[in-house]
Motif scaffolding. Sequence first.
Motif, PDB file in Angstrom:
ATOM      1  N   ARG A  25       0.747  -1.222   0.067  1.00 28.27           N
ATOM      2  CA  ARG A  25       0.020  -0.167   0.182  1.00 28.27           C
ATOM      3  C   ARG A  25       0.678   1.288  -0.066  1.00 28.27           C
ATOM      4  N   LYS A  26       1.994   1.142  -0.418  1.00 31.15           N
ATOM      5  CA  LYS A  26       2.851   2.271  -0.212  1.00 31.15           C
ATOM      6  C   LYS A  26       3.806   2.692  -1.650  1.00 31.15           C
ATOM      7  N   LEU A  27       3.515   1.698  -2.548  1.00 37.37           N
ATOM      8  CA  LEU A  27       4.110   2.085  -3.876  1.00 37.37           C
ATOM      9  C   LEU A  27       3.021   1.464  -4.987  1.00 37.37           C
ATOM     10  N   LEU A  28       2.517   2.237  -5.872  1.00 38.84           N
ATOM     11  CA  LEU A  28       1.666   1.926  -6.816  1.00 38.84           C
ATOM     12  C   LEU A  28       2.319   1.949  -8.442  1.00 38.84           C
ATOM     13  N   GLU A  29       2.507   1.035  -8.940  1.00 32.43           N
ATOM     14  CA  GLU A  29       3.021   1.251 -10.361  1.00 32.43           C
ATOM     15  C   GLU A  29       1.780   0.707 -11.380  1.00 32.43           C
ATOM     16  N   LEU A  30       1.617   1.659 -12.235  1.00 33.64           N
ATOM     17  CA  LEU A  30       0.641   1.546 -13.274  1.00 33.64           C
ATOM     18  C   LEU A  30       1.217   1.629 -14.572  1.00 33.64           C
ATOM     19  N   SER A  31       0.487   0.655 -15.561  1.00 31.99           N
ATOM     20  CA  SER A  31       0.829   0.868 -16.832  1.00 31.99           C
ATOM     21  C   SER A  31      -0.496   1.259 -17.780  1.00 31.99           C
ATOM     22  N   GLY A  32      -0.539   1.544 -19.076  1.00 32.18           N
ATOM     23  CA  GLY A  32      -1.679   1.975 -19.776  1.00 32.18           C
ATOM     24  C   GLY A  32      -2.354   3.460 -19.516  1.00 32.18           C
ATOM     25  N   VAL A  33      -1.450   4.301 -18.967  1.00 34.33           N
ATOM     26  CA  VAL A  33      -1.585   5.503 -18.493  1.00 34.33           C
ATOM     27  C   VAL A  33      -1.645   6.515 -19.747  1.00 34.33           C
ATOM     28  N   ARG A  34      -2.706   7.157 -20.110  1.00 37.64           N
ATOM     29  CA  ARG A  34      -2.469   8.289 -21.190  1.00 37.64           C
ATOM     30  C   ARG A  34      -2.407   9.759 -20.796  1.00 37.64           C
ATOM     31  N   ASN A  35      -2.722  10.084 -19.545  1.00 40.35           N
ATOM     32  CA  ASN A  35      -2.338  11.399 -19.005  1.00 40.35           C
ATOM     33  C   ASN A  35      -2.719  11.398 -17.709  1.00 40.35           C
ATOM     34  N   VAL A  36      -2.080  12.267 -16.818  1.00 42.27           N
ATOM     35  CA  VAL A  36      -2.338  12.504 -15.542  1.00 42.27           C
ATOM     36  C   VAL A  36      -3.187  13.906 -15.521  1.00 42.27           C
ATOM     37  N   GLU A  37      -4.365  13.982 -15.322  1.00 40.85           N
ATOM     38  CA  GLU A  37      -5.426  14.852 -15.286  1.00 40.85           C
ATOM     39  C   GLU A  37      -5.206  15.973 -14.231  1.00 40.85           C
ATOM     40  N   SER A  38      -4.915  15.327 -12.924  1.00 41.02           N
ATOM     41  CA  SER A  38      -4.783  16.383 -11.770  1.00 41.02           C
ATOM     42  C   SER A  38      -3.966  15.341 -10.552  1.00 41.02           C
ATOM     43  N   PHE A  39      -3.441  16.232  -9.845  1.00 36.60           N
ATOM     44  CA  PHE A  39      -3.041  15.456  -8.416  1.00 36.60           C
ATOM     45  C   PHE A  39      -2.477  16.249  -7.521  1.00 36.60           C
ATOM     46  N   ASP A  40      -2.808  15.761  -6.210  1.00 31.40           N
ATOM     47  CA  ASP A  40      -2.292  16.359  -5.205  1.00 31.40           C
ATOM     48  C   ASP A  40      -1.872  15.406  -4.033  1.00 31.40           C
ATOM     49  N   SER A  41      -1.627  15.800  -2.884  1.00 33.16           N
ATOM     50  CA  SER A  41      -1.072  14.799  -1.808  1.00 33.16           C
ATOM     51  C   SER A  41      -2.268  13.627  -1.285  1.00 33.16           C
ATOM     52  N   GLU A  42      -3.423  13.852  -1.753  1.00 32.13           N
ATOM     53  CA  GLU A  42      -4.316  12.889  -1.211  1.00 32.13           C
ATOM     54  C   GLU A  42      -5.205  12.397  -2.546  1.00 32.13           C
ATOM     55  N   GLU A  43      -4.793  12.709  -3.914  1.00 35.53           N
ATOM     56  CA  GLU A  43      -5.845  12.194  -4.877  1.00 35.53           C
ATOM     57  C   GLU A  43      -5.160  12.477  -6.058  1.00 35.53           C
ATOM     58  N   LEU A  81      -6.026   9.867 -13.200  1.00 33.04           N
ATOM     59  CA  LEU A  81      -5.501   9.346 -14.053  1.00 33.04           C
ATOM     60  C   LEU A  81      -6.244   9.070 -15.383  1.00 33.04           C
ATOM     61  N   GLU A  82      -6.041   9.223 -16.612  1.00 35.42           N
ATOM     62  CA  GLU A  82      -6.670   8.833 -17.449  1.00 35.42           C
ATOM     63  C   GLU A  82      -5.977   7.758 -18.185  1.00 35.42           C
ATOM     64  N   THR A  83      -6.512   6.604 -18.352  1.00 32.81           N
ATOM     65  CA  THR A  83      -6.112   5.297 -18.627  1.00 32.81           C
ATOM     66  C   THR A  83      -6.630   4.669 -19.667  1.00 32.81           C
ATOM     67  N   GLU A  84      -6.021   3.320 -20.172  1.00 36.24           N
ATOM     68  CA  GLU A  84      -6.640   2.919 -21.378  1.00 36.24           C
ATOM     69  C   GLU A  84      -8.136   2.372 -21.043  1.00 36.24           C
ATOM     70  N   LEU A  85      -8.245   2.012 -19.906  1.00 36.86           N
ATOM     71  CA  LEU A  85      -9.793   1.574 -19.557  1.00 36.86           C
ATOM     72  C   LEU A  85     -10.558   2.424 -18.874  1.00 36.86           C
ATOM     73  N   GLY A  86     -10.275   3.648 -18.919  1.00 42.87           N
ATOM     74  CA  GLY A  86     -11.285   4.888 -18.236  1.00 42.87           C
ATOM     75  C   GLY A  86     -10.248   5.624 -17.288  1.00 42.87           C
ATOM     76  N   PHE A  87     -11.193   6.514 -16.664  1.00 45.53           N
ATOM     77  CA  PHE A  87     -10.556   7.522 -15.708  1.00 45.53           C
ATOM     78  C   PHE A  87     -10.409   6.840 -14.360  1.00 45.53           C
ATOM     79  N   LEU A  88      -9.205   6.801 -13.470  1.00 45.42           N
ATOM     80  CA  LEU A  88      -8.771   6.346 -12.199  1.00 45.42           C
ATOM     81  C   LEU A  88      -8.581   6.960 -11.439  1.00 45.42           C
ATOM     82  N   THR A  89      -9.067   7.074 -10.120  1.00 42.84           N
ATOM     83  CA  THR A  89      -8.756   7.882  -9.010  1.00 42.84           C
ATOM     84  C   THR A  89      -7.895   7.017  -8.066  1.00 42.84           C
ATOM     85  N   VAL A  90      -6.933   7.418  -7.749  1.00 40.57           N
ATOM     86  CA  VAL A  90      -5.847   6.982  -6.496  1.00 40.57           C
ATOM     87  C   VAL A  90      -6.197   8.043  -5.298  1.00 40.57           C
TER      88      VAL A  90
END
Length: 94
Positions: free
Chosen positions: A18-36, A39-48
């Motif tokens: 739960r401390k390191l997340l590696e993703l592939s299939g990412v098209r774009n980083v729409e927004s990010f901050d320290s809590e969220e 990401l736009e991915t091949e399979l849709g928008f994903l929130t972390v």
Amino acid sequence: MQDPSKGQKRQEMKMQNRKLLELSGVRNVESFDSEEFLLETELGFLTVRGQNLHMKHLSLEQGQVAIEGLIHSLAYLDGSPQTKSKSLFGKLFK
């Protein structure tokens, strides 16, 4: 040779403790901050979502992102639970 952009959509996720997340299939980083991260991915928008999140690695050419921090949740936005709950309530109150 077949063009990979026209091939099957693919995404891989690897999380370590739960401390390191590696993703592939990412098209774009729409927004990010320290809590969220959004990401736009091949399979849709994903929130972390989590705490103290930061980007460890980013390569949009390869479609890869690595996020460090305490990860609480991963959710795709295209299949929203609100739509499912409305249809369930719609069936109950017919």
